[in-house]
Motif scaffolding. Sequence first.
Motif, PDB file in Angstrom:
ATOM      1  N   GLU A  45      -8.066  -3.400  -2.444  1.00 36.21           N
ATOM      2  CA  GLU A  45      -7.442  -2.362  -3.275  1.00 36.21           C
ATOM      3  C   GLU A  45      -7.139  -1.119  -2.434  1.00 36.21           C
ATOM      4  O   GLU A  45      -6.088  -0.492  -2.610  1.00 36.21           O
ATOM      5  CB  GLU A  45      -8.303  -2.003  -4.483  1.00 36.21           C
ATOM      6  N   LEU A  46      -8.023  -0.768  -1.499  1.00 38.73           N
ATOM      7  CA  LEU A  46      -7.727   0.359  -0.610  1.00 38.73           C
ATOM      8  C   LEU A  46      -6.476   0.079   0.208  1.00 38.73           C
ATOM      9  O   LEU A  46      -5.631   0.960   0.393  1.00 38.73           O
ATOM     10  CB  LEU A  46      -8.919   0.642   0.312  1.00 38.73           C
ATOM     11  N   VAL A  47      -6.347  -1.151   0.689  1.00 36.96           N
ATOM     12  CA  VAL A  47      -5.158  -1.564   1.453  1.00 36.96           C
ATOM     13  C   VAL A  47      -3.909  -1.403   0.585  1.00 36.96           C
ATOM     14  O   VAL A  47      -2.900  -0.845   1.021  1.00 36.96           O
ATOM     15  CB  VAL A  47      -5.323  -3.025   1.941  1.00 36.96           C
ATOM     16  N   ARG A  48      -3.979  -1.874  -0.644  1.00 37.43           N
ATOM     17  CA  ARG A  48      -2.814  -1.814  -1.542  1.00 37.43           C
ATOM     18  C   ARG A  48      -2.448  -0.378  -1.889  1.00 37.43           C
ATOM     19  O   ARG A  48      -1.271  -0.017  -1.921  1.00 37.43           O
ATOM     20  CB  ARG A  48      -3.096  -2.623  -2.799  1.00 37.43           C
ATOM     21  N   MET A  63      -1.144   1.361 -10.548  1.00 33.09           N
ATOM     22  CA  MET A  63      -1.780   0.075 -10.849  1.00 33.09           C
ATOM     23  C   MET A  63      -3.032  -0.147 -10.007  1.00 33.09           C
ATOM     24  O   MET A  63      -4.091  -0.518 -10.529  1.00 33.09           O
ATOM     25  CB  MET A  63      -0.807  -1.076 -10.596  1.00 33.09           C
ATOM     26  N   HIS A  64      -2.919   0.101  -8.715  1.00 33.97           N
ATOM     27  CA  HIS A  64      -4.038  -0.237  -7.831  1.00 33.97           C
ATOM     28  C   HIS A  64      -5.150   0.810  -7.837  1.00 33.97           C
ATOM     29  O   HIS A  64      -6.307   0.465  -7.578  1.00 33.97           O
ATOM     30  CB  HIS A  64      -3.525  -0.579  -6.431  1.00 33.97           C
ATOM     31  N   THR A  65      -4.849   2.053  -8.171  1.00 32.52           N
ATOM     32  CA  THR A  65      -5.950   3.002  -8.349  1.00 32.52           C
ATOM     33  C   THR A  65      -6.725   2.664  -9.616  1.00 32.52           C
ATOM     34  O   THR A  65      -7.954   2.776  -9.644  1.00 32.52           O
ATOM     35  CB  THR A  65      -5.482   4.467  -8.373  1.00 32.52           C
ATOM     36  N   GLN A  71     -13.188  -1.590 -10.309  1.00 31.96           N
ATOM     37  CA  GLN A  71     -14.129  -2.262  -9.413  1.00 31.96           C
ATOM     38  C   GLN A  71     -15.209  -1.306  -8.910  1.00 31.96           C
ATOM     39  O   GLN A  71     -15.990  -1.653  -8.029  1.00 31.96           O
ATOM     40  CB  GLN A  71     -13.384  -2.877  -8.229  1.00 31.96           C
ATOM     41  N   GLY A  72     -15.222  -0.090  -9.444  1.00 27.79           N
ATOM     42  CA  GLY A  72     -16.276   0.853  -9.093  1.00 27.79           C
ATOM     43  C   GLY A  72     -15.911   1.851  -8.007  1.00 27.79           C
ATOM     44  O   GLY A  72     -16.779   2.617  -7.565  1.00 27.79           O
ATOM     45  N   GLU A  73     -14.660   1.871  -7.578  1.00 30.05           N
ATOM     46  CA  GLU A  73     -14.254   2.836  -6.544  1.00 30.05           C
ATOM     47  C   GLU A  73     -14.385   4.249  -7.095  1.00 30.05           C
ATOM     48  O   GLU A  73     -14.121   4.497  -8.276  1.00 30.05           O
ATOM     49  CB  GLU A  73     -12.817   2.575  -6.098  1.00 30.05           C
ATOM     50  N   THR A  74     -14.786   5.189  -6.242  1.00 27.25           N
ATOM     51  CA  THR A  74     -14.985   6.571  -6.683  1.00 27.25           C
ATOM     52  C   THR A  74     -13.681   7.359  -6.635  1.00 27.25           C
ATOM     53  O   THR A  74     -12.785   7.077  -5.827  1.00 27.25           O
ATOM     54  CB  THR A  74     -16.020   7.297  -5.803  1.00 27.25           C
ATOM     55  N   GLU A  75     -13.627   8.353  -7.496  1.00 25.07           N
ATOM     56  CA  GLU A  75     -12.471   9.254  -7.510  1.00 25.07           C
ATOM     57  C   GLU A  75     -12.338   9.963  -6.164  1.00 25.07           C
ATOM     58  O   GLU A  75     -11.232  10.110  -5.648  1.00 25.07           O
ATOM     59  CB  GLU A  75     -12.621  10.295  -8.633  1.00 25.07           C
ATOM     60  N   GLN A  76     -13.469  10.382  -5.600  1.00 23.18           N
ATOM     61  CA  GLN A  76     -13.440  11.110  -4.339  1.00 23.18           C
ATOM     62  C   GLN A  76     -12.739  10.295  -3.258  1.00 23.18           C
ATOM     63  O   GLN A  76     -11.884  10.807  -2.538  1.00 23.18           O
ATOM     64  CB  GLN A  76     -14.861  11.456  -3.902  1.00 23.18           C
ATOM     65  N   ARG A  77     -13.087   9.024  -3.133  1.00 24.19           N
ATOM     66  CA  ARG A  77     -12.483   8.183  -2.092  1.00 24.19           C
ATOM     67  C   ARG A  77     -11.016   7.897  -2.399  1.00 24.19           C
ATOM     68  O   ARG A  77     -10.195   7.869  -1.485  1.00 24.19           O
ATOM     69  CB  ARG A  77     -13.281   6.897  -1.932  1.00 24.19           C
ATOM     70  N   ILE A  78     -10.681   7.704  -3.647  1.00 24.22           N
ATOM     71  CA  ILE A  78      -9.276   7.480  -3.995  1.00 24.22           C
ATOM     72  C   ILE A  78      -8.452   8.715  -3.646  1.00 24.22           C
ATOM     73  O   ILE A  78      -7.387   8.607  -3.041  1.00 24.22           O
ATOM     74  CB  ILE A  78      -9.124   7.100  -5.486  1.00 24.22           C
ATOM     75  N   TYR A  79      -8.946   9.895  -4.008  1.00 24.95           N
ATOM     76  CA  TYR A  79      -8.216  11.128  -3.714  1.00 24.95           C
ATOM     77  C   TYR A  79      -8.098  11.370  -2.214  1.00 24.95           C
ATOM     78  O   TYR A  79      -7.094  11.917  -1.741  1.00 24.95           O
ATOM     79  CB  TYR A  79      -8.895  12.342  -4.359  1.00 24.95           C
ATOM     80  N   ALA A  80      -9.099  10.974  -1.459  1.00 27.07           N
ATOM     81  CA  ALA A  80      -9.119  11.220  -0.016  1.00 27.07           C
ATOM     82  C   ALA A  80      -8.407  10.144   0.788  1.00 27.07           C
ATOM     83  O   ALA A  80      -8.215  10.303   1.993  1.00 27.07           O
ATOM     84  CB  ALA A  80     -10.560  11.347   0.473  1.00 27.07           C
ATOM     85  N   LEU A  81      -7.998   9.076   0.148  1.00 23.48           N
ATOM     86  CA  LEU A  81      -7.424   7.951   0.882  1.00 23.48           C
ATOM     87  C   LEU A  81      -6.205   8.340   1.704  1.00 23.48           C
ATOM     88  O   LEU A  81      -6.005   7.838   2.812  1.00 23.48           O
ATOM     89  CB  LEU A  81      -7.075   6.817  -0.090  1.00 23.48           C
ATOM     90  N   GLU A  94     -13.459  -0.434   6.713  1.00 26.51           N
ATOM     91  CA  GLU A  94     -12.374   0.134   5.915  1.00 26.51           C
ATOM     92  C   GLU A  94     -11.381   0.873   6.796  1.00 26.51           C
ATOM     93  O   GLU A  94     -10.161   0.745   6.618  1.00 26.51           O
ATOM     94  CB  GLU A  94     -12.949   1.066   4.845  1.00 26.51           C
ATOM     95  N   ARG A  95     -11.882   1.618   7.758  1.00 26.78           N
ATOM     96  CA  ARG A  95     -10.996   2.351   8.666  1.00 26.78           C
ATOM     97  C   ARG A  95     -10.113   1.394   9.477  1.00 26.78           C
ATOM     98  O   ARG A  95      -8.927   1.632   9.661  1.00 26.78           O
ATOM     99  CB  ARG A  95     -11.811   3.242   9.609  1.00 26.78           C
ATOM    100  N   ALA A  96     -10.698   0.306   9.940  1.00 24.68           N
ATOM    101  CA  ALA A  96      -9.923  -0.678  10.703  1.00 24.68           C
ATOM    102  C   ALA A  96      -8.864  -1.330   9.817  1.00 24.68           C
ATOM    103  O   ALA A  96      -7.720  -1.525  10.245  1.00 24.68           O
ATOM    104  CB  ALA A  96     -10.854  -1.737  11.297  1.00 24.68           C
ATOM    105  N   ALA A  97      -9.233  -1.653   8.580  1.00 28.05           N
ATOM    106  CA  ALA A  97      -8.276  -2.256   7.652  1.00 28.05           C
ATOM    107  C   ALA A  97      -7.167  -1.273   7.294  1.00 28.05           C
ATOM    108  O   ALA A  97      -5.989  -1.665   7.210  1.00 28.05           O
ATOM    109  CB  ALA A  97      -8.990  -2.728   6.386  1.00 28.05           C
ATOM    110  N   LEU A  98      -7.511  -0.011   7.102  1.00 29.30           N
ATOM    111  CA  LEU A  98      -6.500   0.988   6.768  1.00 29.30           C
ATOM    112  C   LEU A  98      -5.566   1.248   7.945  1.00 29.30           C
ATOM    113  O   LEU A  98      -4.345   1.379   7.761  1.00 29.30           O
ATOM    114  CB  LEU A  98      -7.172   2.285   6.311  1.00 29.30           C
ATOM    115  N   ALA A  99      -6.099   1.283   9.147  1.00 27.36           N
ATOM    116  CA  ALA A  99      -5.247   1.467  10.324  1.00 27.36           C
ATOM    117  C   ALA A  99      -4.289   0.288  10.484  1.00 27.36           C
ATOM    118  O   ALA A  99      -3.102   0.476  10.777  1.00 27.36           O
ATOM    119  CB  ALA A  99      -6.104   1.635  11.579  1.00 27.36           C
ATOM    120  N   LEU A 100      -4.790  -0.921  10.289  1.00 29.94           N
ATOM    121  CA  LEU A 100      -3.935  -2.104  10.372  1.00 29.94           C
ATOM    122  C   LEU A 100      -2.876  -2.072   9.275  1.00 29.94           C
ATOM    123  O   LEU A 100      -1.695  -2.353   9.529  1.00 29.94           O
ATOM    124  CB  LEU A 100      -4.783  -3.373  10.280  1.00 29.94           C
ATOM    125  N   THR A 101      -3.261  -1.711   8.079  1.00 30.41           N
ATOM    126  CA  THR A 101      -2.311  -1.607   6.964  1.00 30.41           C
ATOM    127  C   THR A 101      -1.211  -0.608   7.276  1.00 30.41           C
ATOM    128  O   THR A 101      -0.029  -0.875   7.042  1.00 30.41           O
ATOM    129  CB  THR A 101      -3.050  -1.194   5.672  1.00 30.41           C
TER     130      THR A 101
END
Length: 155
Positions: A45-48, A63-65, A71-81, A94-101
């Motif tokens: 979901e972070l990737v999406r 949709m993905h937020t 799935q239990g993701e926090t507002e703080q992490r969603i806002y900071a993504l 997560e950092r490696a997946a986000l960099a690849l994305t």
Amino acid sequence: MSESTSLPRVALKKITPDVSAAMGSLHAAAVSAAQDAKLEPELLELVRIRASQINGCAFCIDMHTRDARGQGETEQRIYALNAWRETPFFTERERAALALTEAVTLVHDGRVPDAVYAEAAGVFDDSQIAALIWSATVINAYNRIAIATRMVPKN
């Protein structure tokens, strides 16, 4: 910048149901590959979300937020993504997946650099990297569909 239009857009599912079904099958296959590779659904979901942020796809971000929150993701992490590199909120995986994305999404900016791929290879096995690439590819395709047809988030 957004360009508003009153011109109706094509209903892809209605006009090209076979192609839409094939896209759905590709999505399902990517999800299955990620499950087989034991990638966390929360990570996907972070990737999406991140790819959708880069592409400016309001429909997919919404949709993905929502899915991530479910799935239990926090507002703080969603806002900071959007500024994940500047925060302590994300794990090494997560950092490696986000960099690849980001590299896959912005492939026109210099392809997928070796350093980004090496970072991912340091924390993911080949099946996981493959699943991440497929996940990023599928969400990028869906972003383009949603943007081209002017899909809007639900209230």
